[in-house]
Design an enzyme around this catalytic site. Structure first.
Site, short mmCIF file in Angstrom:
data_model
loop_
_atom_site.label_atom_id
_atom_site.label_comp_id
_atom_site.label_asym_id
_atom_site.label_seq_id
_atom_site.Cartn_x
_atom_site.Cartn_y
_atom_site.Cartn_z
N LEU A 108 0.89 -1.16 0.00
CA LEU A 108 0.00 0.00 0.00
C LEU A 108 0.92 1.21 0.00
CD1 LEU A 108 -2.74 -0.83 2.68
CD2 LEU A 108 -3.12 -0.52 0.23
N ASP A 109 0.66 2.20 -0.85
CA ASP A 109 1.58 3.34 -0.87
C ASP A 109 1.47 4.14 0.42
OD1 ASP A 109 -0.41 5.44 -1.16
OD2 ASP A 109 -0.63 4.81 -3.24
N ARG A 110 2.39 5.05 0.59
CA ARG A 110 2.52 5.78 1.86
C ARG A 110 1.23 6.49 2.27
NH1 ARG A 110 6.51 10.94 2.98
NH2 ARG A 110 6.34 10.97 5.26
N SER A 112 -1.82 5.69 1.44
CA SER A 112 -2.97 4.79 1.52
C SER A 112 -2.98 4.10 2.88
CB SER A 112 -2.92 3.75 0.40
OG SER A 112 -2.97 4.39 -0.87
N ARG A 196 -5.47 4.43 -7.69
CA ARG A 196 -5.26 5.86 -7.94
C ARG A 196 -5.10 6.14 -9.43
NH1 ARG A 196 -4.19 8.68 -3.21
NH2 ARG A 196 -3.64 7.41 -1.41
#
Length: 267
Positions: A108-110, A112, A196
């Site tokens: 999960l990106d930062r 999220s 996204r």
């Protein structure tokens, strides 16, 4: 030589990192074996060879190590890596009370948040991440605008990312207000920043992204930063998803000399 295995598997079996993550580290030249930069697929002896990642020695012994399978509610602001050269907060800080080294399955990106599976079982990690498993992942997506029916249809049908169309998605509008819409989006892939980028491709900007489901595993009421162990039923269902995909991709081989019951896998 007997006892030698590929370095990616050795790192995965020891709970250091997943095979895919190991390949990335190797490509970046961050892993050395006996003082020499290694290559993908290199055979090593876990008992004799000295392996270092970023200059730090790693222990490849797997004896008596318990297998861990956990669900973590990742808060925003944390990166899904074992360490970060920029000094950002890592999800490993949230599971420091677990006695074994575990790593994220997927990412999960930062910015999220939400459900993240972590483990020290490399084979299990590969099952969950393998494209063939097509494990469904559901996200609660907040965008900074109203969403048209046409945008919902486009997202549901799949959009083109990096020249390839994504698989069809399930998209439902949860709430719709002036200047704000909340969607539930379910996908079966794991492309980098996929949700996204899918939204951006139809003109939507995501302001908040929270993963709430991975296959049979639900985030539920788990508090941000907290974790729980996966249940036996969740583990069974995740594994059976992959096993079912293998059977689905098998077909009879009708070749001379082959019996009626001979099988092979699709390529």
């Amino acid at each position: 030589m007997a006892g030698n295995i590929r370095i990616q598997k050795a790192l995965s079996d020891a709970g250091i990192t997943s095979r895919r993550a190991a390949e990335k580290l190797i490509e970046e030249g961050r892993i050395k074996v006996n003082g020499r930069t290694c290559i993908i697929g290199q055979q090593i002896d876990p008992k004799r060879d000295k392996v270092m990642i970023d200059g730090e020695p790693v222990e490849l012994s797997v004896k008596d190590k318990r297998k861990w399978y956990i669900a973590l509610n990742k808060p925003r602001g944390y990166v899904t890596t074992m360490s970060d050269e920029l000094g950002r907060k890592c999800v490993t800080e949230l599971v420091s009370d677990i006695p074994e080294r575990i790593y994220p399955v997927g990412r999960l990106d930062r910015n999220s948040e939400g459900l993240l599976i972590m483990t020290n079982d490399g084979d299990f990690a590969n099952i969950v991440m393998h494209p063939r498993s097509e494990i469904e992942k559901t996200y609660r997506v907040t965008v900074d605008s109203e969403v048209t029916e046409e945008q919902v249809v486009d997202l549901s049908a799949g959009v083109v990312l990096d020249g390839v169309r994504t698989l069809p998605a399930v998209v439902n509008v949860v709430t719709k207000e002036e200047g704000r819409t909340v969607l539930l989006m379910t996908i079966k892939e794991g492309k980098n920043r996929q949700i996204r980028r899918m939204c951006e491709s139809v003109g939507l900007t995501v302001s908040r992204l929270k993963r709430i489901v991975i296959g049979p595993v639900r985030l539920g009421m788990l508090k941000p930063g907290a974790w729980r162990e996966l249940t036996a039923m969740e583990l069974k269902q995740l594994r059976s998803k992959y096993e079912s995909s293998i059977k689905t991709n098998e077909k009879p081989v009708n070749k001379k000399g082959k019996g009626k019951g001979s099988w092979s896998q699709k390529k």
